[in-house]
Scaffold this motif. Structure first.
Motif, mmCIF file in Angstrom:
data_model
loop_
_atom_site.group_PDB
_atom_site.id
_atom_site.type_symbol
_atom_site.label_atom_id
_atom_site.label_comp_id
_atom_site.label_asym_id
_atom_site.label_seq_id
_atom_site.Cartn_x
_atom_site.Cartn_y
_atom_site.Cartn_z
ATOM 1 N N UNK A 1 0.851 -1.182 0.000
ATOM 2 C CA UNK A 1 0.000 0.000 0.000
ATOM 3 C C UNK A 1 0.886 1.232 0.000
ATOM 4 N N UNK A 2 0.582 2.149 -0.875
ATOM 5 C CA UNK A 2 1.359 3.371 -0.948
ATOM 6 C C UNK A 2 0.498 4.516 -0.424
ATOM 7 N N UNK B 1 -9.595 17.309 -6.822
ATOM 8 C CA UNK B 1 -9.876 15.922 -6.446
ATOM 9 C C UNK B 1 -9.864 15.005 -7.666
ATOM 10 N N UNK B 2 -10.421 15.484 -8.765
ATOM 11 C CA UNK B 2 -10.440 14.683 -9.987
ATOM 12 C C UNK B 2 -9.010 14.418 -10.481
ATOM 13 N N UNK B 3 -8.219 15.465 -10.546
ATOM 14 C CA UNK B 3 -6.832 15.315 -10.991
ATOM 15 C C UNK B 3 -6.020 14.473 -10.003
ATOM 16 N N UNK B 4 -6.292 14.623 -8.720
ATOM 17 C CA UNK B 4 -5.573 13.856 -7.702
ATOM 18 C C UNK B 4 -5.854 12.365 -7.842
ATOM 19 N N UNK B 5 -7.079 12.038 -8.181
ATOM 20 C CA UNK B 5 -7.445 10.643 -8.392
ATOM 21 C C UNK B 5 -6.641 10.054 -9.547
ATOM 22 N N UNK C 1 -3.716 7.062 -9.347
ATOM 23 C CA UNK C 1 -3.749 5.848 -10.169
ATOM 24 C C UNK C 1 -2.470 5.704 -10.984
ATOM 25 N N UNK C 2 -2.008 6.801 -11.576
ATOM 26 C CA UNK C 2 -0.794 6.749 -12.396
ATOM 27 C C UNK C 2 0.448 6.408 -11.589
ATOM 28 N N UNK C 3 0.445 6.775 -10.300
ATOM 29 C CA UNK C 3 1.618 6.556 -9.460
ATOM 30 C C UNK C 3 1.465 5.387 -8.497
ATOM 31 N N UNK C 4 0.344 4.690 -8.576
ATOM 32 C CA UNK C 4 0.132 3.521 -7.735
ATOM 33 C C UNK C 4 -0.100 3.849 -6.268
ATOM 34 N N UNK C 5 -0.651 5.021 -5.987
ATOM 35 C CA UNK C 5 -0.942 5.397 -4.601
ATOM 36 C C UNK C 5 -2.319 4.881 -4.222
ATOM 37 N N UNK C 6 -2.409 4.301 -3.033
ATOM 38 C CA UNK C 6 -3.693 3.830 -2.526
ATOM 39 C C UNK C 6 -4.431 4.923 -1.760
ATOM 40 N N UNK C 7 -3.662 5.867 -1.218
ATOM 41 C CA UNK C 7 -4.258 6.898 -0.379
ATOM 42 C C UNK C 7 -3.397 8.148 -0.431
#
Length: 168
Positions: free
Chosen positions: A33-34, A119-123, A127-133
């Protein structure tokens, strides 16, 4: 009796195997988890959309402020009649009320639009960087401790500004 012992040992072996596999899987997923954090205030203030909306708001504010200043100067003039002074005071009060309403409405509406975009861009960034949170905090006030290595404020800001400008 040997058969019972064999079944008991087999059952214990199976239970221990299940426990071990479950524990191993949990550890595996926990390690993968990242979790990262950002400074919300920096993200909001340095986002190009915020800067643009602030310029638009400032322009409208200055137009309305000029009107208020003009009315105030007129009220202060020794040449103004009492009737005109009273009418101008009413206009001045109304103009101040309108400016206050504009400021509140503009700040609320534009802030909402900006946060929706962030929030949209952060999502997408997550996803592009493999972050879960991605945890957002203002100046780390809600975070008791975080290693600087997981602060991705600059990376996210660069990403959302490029995305906003259509460069990504």
């Amino acid at each position: 009796m040997v058969k019972t012992k064999t079944n008991l040992l087999l059952t214990i072996f199976i239970v221990l195997t299940i426990i071990f596999n479950t524990f191993s899987a949990l550890k595996f997923f926990e390690q993968n988890k990242k979790i990262v954090y950002v400074d919300n205030l920096k993200i909001f203030e340095k986002f190009n959309m915020t800067i643009e909306m602030k310029k638009i708001g400032d322009k409208e504010f200055n137009i309305q402020k000029l009107r208020i200043d003009s009315l105030f100067s007129k009220v202060q003039s020794p040449l103004i009649s009492n009737d005109d002074k009273e009418l101008t005071m009413q206009q001045l009060i109304q103009a101040k009320d309108e400016l206050e309403k504009f400021n509140k409405k503009f700040a609320y509406e534009e802030s909402s639009k900006i946060w929706i975009r962030i929030k949209s861009y952060s999502s997408e960034f997550a996803k592009e960087n493999g972050y879960n949170l991605i945890i957002g905090s203002e100046n780390k006030t809600n975070i008791l401790f975080a290693d600087e290595e997981i602060d991705v404020t600059t990376d996210l800001l660069t990403y959302i500004n490029k995305k906003y400008e259509g460069l990504k």
